[in-house]
Scaffold this motif. Structure first.
Motif, PDB file in Angstrom:
ATOM      1  N   SER A 244       1.123  -0.996  -0.156  1.00  0.00           N
ATOM      2  CA  SER A 244      -0.196   0.131   0.114  1.00  0.00           C
ATOM      3  C   SER A 244       0.728   0.893  -0.581  1.00  0.00           C
ATOM      4  CB  SER A 244      -1.089  -0.502   1.367  1.00  0.00           C
ATOM      5  OG  SER A 244      -0.177  -0.261   2.262  1.00  0.00           O
ATOM      6  N   ARG A 245       2.049   1.624   1.011  1.00  0.00           N
ATOM      7  CA  ARG A 245       2.813   2.351   0.940  1.00  0.00           C
ATOM      8  C   ARG A 245       3.288   2.596  -1.031  1.00  0.00           C
ATOM      9  NH1 ARG A 245       5.161   4.966   4.750  1.00  0.00           N
ATOM     10  NH2 ARG A 245       5.307   3.947   7.311  1.00  0.00           N
ATOM     11  N   ASP A 248       0.708   3.445  -3.131  1.00  0.00           N
ATOM     12  CA  ASP A 248      -0.562   4.758  -3.165  1.00  0.00           C
ATOM     13  C   ASP A 248       1.253   6.255  -3.059  1.00  0.00           C
ATOM     14  OD1 ASP A 248      -2.564   3.486  -2.429  1.00  0.00           O
ATOM     15  OD2 ASP A 248      -2.483   4.087  -0.024  1.00  0.00           O
ATOM     16  N   ARG A 249       2.519   6.166  -2.872  1.00  0.00           N
ATOM     17  CA  ARG A 249       3.497   6.259  -2.657  1.00  0.00           C
ATOM     18  C   ARG A 249       3.289   7.175  -1.671  1.00  0.00           C
ATOM     19  NH1 ARG A 249       6.306   5.681  -7.252  1.00  0.00           N
ATOM     20  NH2 ARG A 249       5.211   5.494  -8.979  1.00  0.00           N
ATOM     21  N   ASP A 250       3.095   6.659  -0.342  1.00  0.00           N
ATOM     22  CA  ASP A 250       2.644   7.289   0.693  1.00  0.00           C
ATOM     23  C   ASP A 250       3.984   6.990   2.200  1.00  0.00           C
ATOM     24  OD1 ASP A 250       2.067   8.427   3.533  1.00  0.00           O
ATOM     25  OD2 ASP A 250      -0.161   7.488   3.477  1.00  0.00           O
ATOM     26  N   TYR A 251       5.150   7.429   2.371  1.00  0.00           N
ATOM     27  CA  TYR A 251       6.250   6.717   2.934  1.00  0.00           C
ATOM     28  C   TYR A 251       6.345   7.496   4.257  1.00  0.00           C
ATOM     29  CZ  TYR A 251       6.705   6.001  -2.191  1.00  0.00           C
ATOM     30  OH  TYR A 251       6.436   5.152  -2.646  1.00  0.00           O
ATOM     31  N   GLU A 252       5.224   8.037   5.030  1.00  0.00           N
ATOM     32  CA  GLU A 252       5.393   8.638   6.021  1.00  0.00           C
ATOM     33  C   GLU A 252       5.063   7.881   7.222  1.00  0.00           C
ATOM     34  OE1 GLU A 252       5.615  12.158   6.324  1.00  0.00           O
ATOM     35  OE2 GLU A 252       5.414  12.965   4.102  1.00  0.00           O
ATOM     36  N   ASN A 253       5.729   8.641   8.336  1.00  0.00           N
ATOM     37  CA  ASN A 253       5.566   8.126   9.877  1.00  0.00           C
ATOM     38  C   ASN A 253       5.995   6.516   9.857  1.00  0.00           C
ATOM     39  OD1 ASN A 253       4.092   9.820  10.447  1.00  0.00           O
ATOM     40  ND2 ASN A 253       2.065   8.759   9.641  1.00  0.00           N
ATOM     41  N   MET A 300      12.162   9.215   5.670  1.00  0.00           N
ATOM     42  CA  MET A 300      10.372   8.592   4.944  1.00  0.00           C
ATOM     43  C   MET A 300      11.152   7.403   5.561  1.00  0.00           C
ATOM     44  SD  MET A 300       8.982  11.254   4.177  1.00  0.00           S
ATOM     45  CE  MET A 300       9.767  11.835   5.463  1.00  0.00           C
ATOM     46  N   GLU A 307      10.230   5.046  -5.046  1.00  0.00           N
ATOM     47  CA  GLU A 307      10.413   5.915  -6.082  1.00  0.00           C
ATOM     48  C   GLU A 307      11.516   6.192  -7.080  1.00  0.00           C
ATOM     49  OE1 GLU A 307       8.219   8.890  -5.437  1.00  0.00           O
ATOM     50  OE2 GLU A 307       7.459   6.903  -5.385  1.00  0.00           O
TER      51      GLU A 307
END
Length: 313
Positions: A244-245, A248-253, A300, A307
């Motif tokens: 999912s990361r 969604d290209r979501d690497y926060e937290n 991140m 990426e």
């Protein structure tokens, strides 16, 4: 000779329940390094009623532990002076030397146990052991596998490099972090196993990134790809954890930042080259991680290497 000693140590551990065990009564523990992993680990000690003295080079990171009942101090020397045992969860061997083995803190090592739980190279750990011993202290390594959720729950996989008697003495402390600490062998052995495992984190994540990017760009069904992968011998649970990361290209937290995986990858490469191993595949992963750092992804989650492998179009 080393192999013989290792086998004897392992045999000793298998029979340890038949031998009288001298256990240390844990009175006061200093926890040095309260970052992403150190914070929940220190909280585990407080939850179990262990008096904990906390120190961090970034003081604001100590606020949650102060609120939880820890004694917060302003120097590593103060932390060491107040404790029976010091648990280290510091960034690297250089940080360990700066915090514990330099300045006035160095004078407080005598008579204390130093439990090194971060990820460092085997030879670095052996060198630290010699320095601590020369100062009159006791040293053992206990690196862990797992991330923040496992640290909070006390479900980390704890690997111990020490003498067999040390393992028996300090096992009750280590069980607060993981229910079944595993004795690996002499100092350096656990550090080696930890680096070998972290090498797999880097290699598997890079390989999965490439496959995922390939499937997406070909217009194939990602869900179908994952269903087949899960049913195969190729599957590793980390793929689903990072899917999912990456999607969604979501690497926060992050549970484990990109910069730390790069550090561990470099440590592995340095050790593997000295052993004569062909590590070109991992060296390519190092280049990917460095490219991710160059894109300001150091802080991140390490899945951010996606990426680089599959850059946004």
């Amino acid at each position: 000779m080393k192999t013989t000693r290792s086998r004897l140590a392992q045999a000793s551990m298998k029979n340890r329940e038949d031998l009288p065990t001298e256990r240390i009564k844990i009175v006061k523990v200093a926890f040095l390094g309260t970052g992403l992993m150190g914070l929940p680990m220190a909280r585990r000690l407080l939850t179990h009623g262990i008096e904990t003295i906390a120190y961090n080079r970034t003081p604001e990171k100590l606020d949650p532990l102060r609120a939880a009942g820890a004694t917060v101090v302003e120097s590593s020397r103060d932390a060491l002076q107040r404790c029976d045992c010091a648990v280290l969860m510091l960034t690297d061997a250089r940080a360990i030397r700066e915090v514990v083995l330099s300045g006035s803190a160095r004078d407080t090592v005598k008579g204390r146990a130093i439990v090194q739980m971060g990820t460092i190279a085997p030879e670095e750990s052996r060198s630290l052991a010699r320095e601590v011993s020369d100062l009159g202290g006791e040293y053992l390594e206990a690196p862990v596998l797992g991330s923040i959720p496992e640290a909070k729950a006390g479900n980390l996989l704890v690997m111990v490099g020490s003498t067999a008697p040390q393992f028996d003495r300090w096992r009750p402390l280590l069980q607060h972090f993981g229910e079944d600490p595993r004795y690996i062998g002499e100092v350096g052995a656990a550090a080696a196993v930890k680096l070998a495992l972290n090498q797999l984190i880097a290699a598997l994540t890079a390989a999965f990134s490439l496959s995922l990017g390939f499937v997406r760009r070909q217009g194939a069904d990602v869900d179908a790809f994952m269903e087949i992968l899960r049913q195969s011998a190729l599957y590793a649970p980390t793929f689903d954890k990072k899917l999912s990361r990456m999607s969604d290209r979501d690497y926060e937290n992050p549970n484990f930042p990109t910069k730390h995986l790069l550090k561990d990858t470099k440590l592995f490469l340095g050790e593997s080259q000295s052993l004569g191993l062909d590590d070109r595949a991992l060296d390519a992963v190092r280049e990917i991680l460095e490219a991710a750092i160059a894109r300001n992804l150091a802080e991140m989650d390490y899945s951010a290497l996606f990426e680089v492998v599959d850059p946004p179009r």
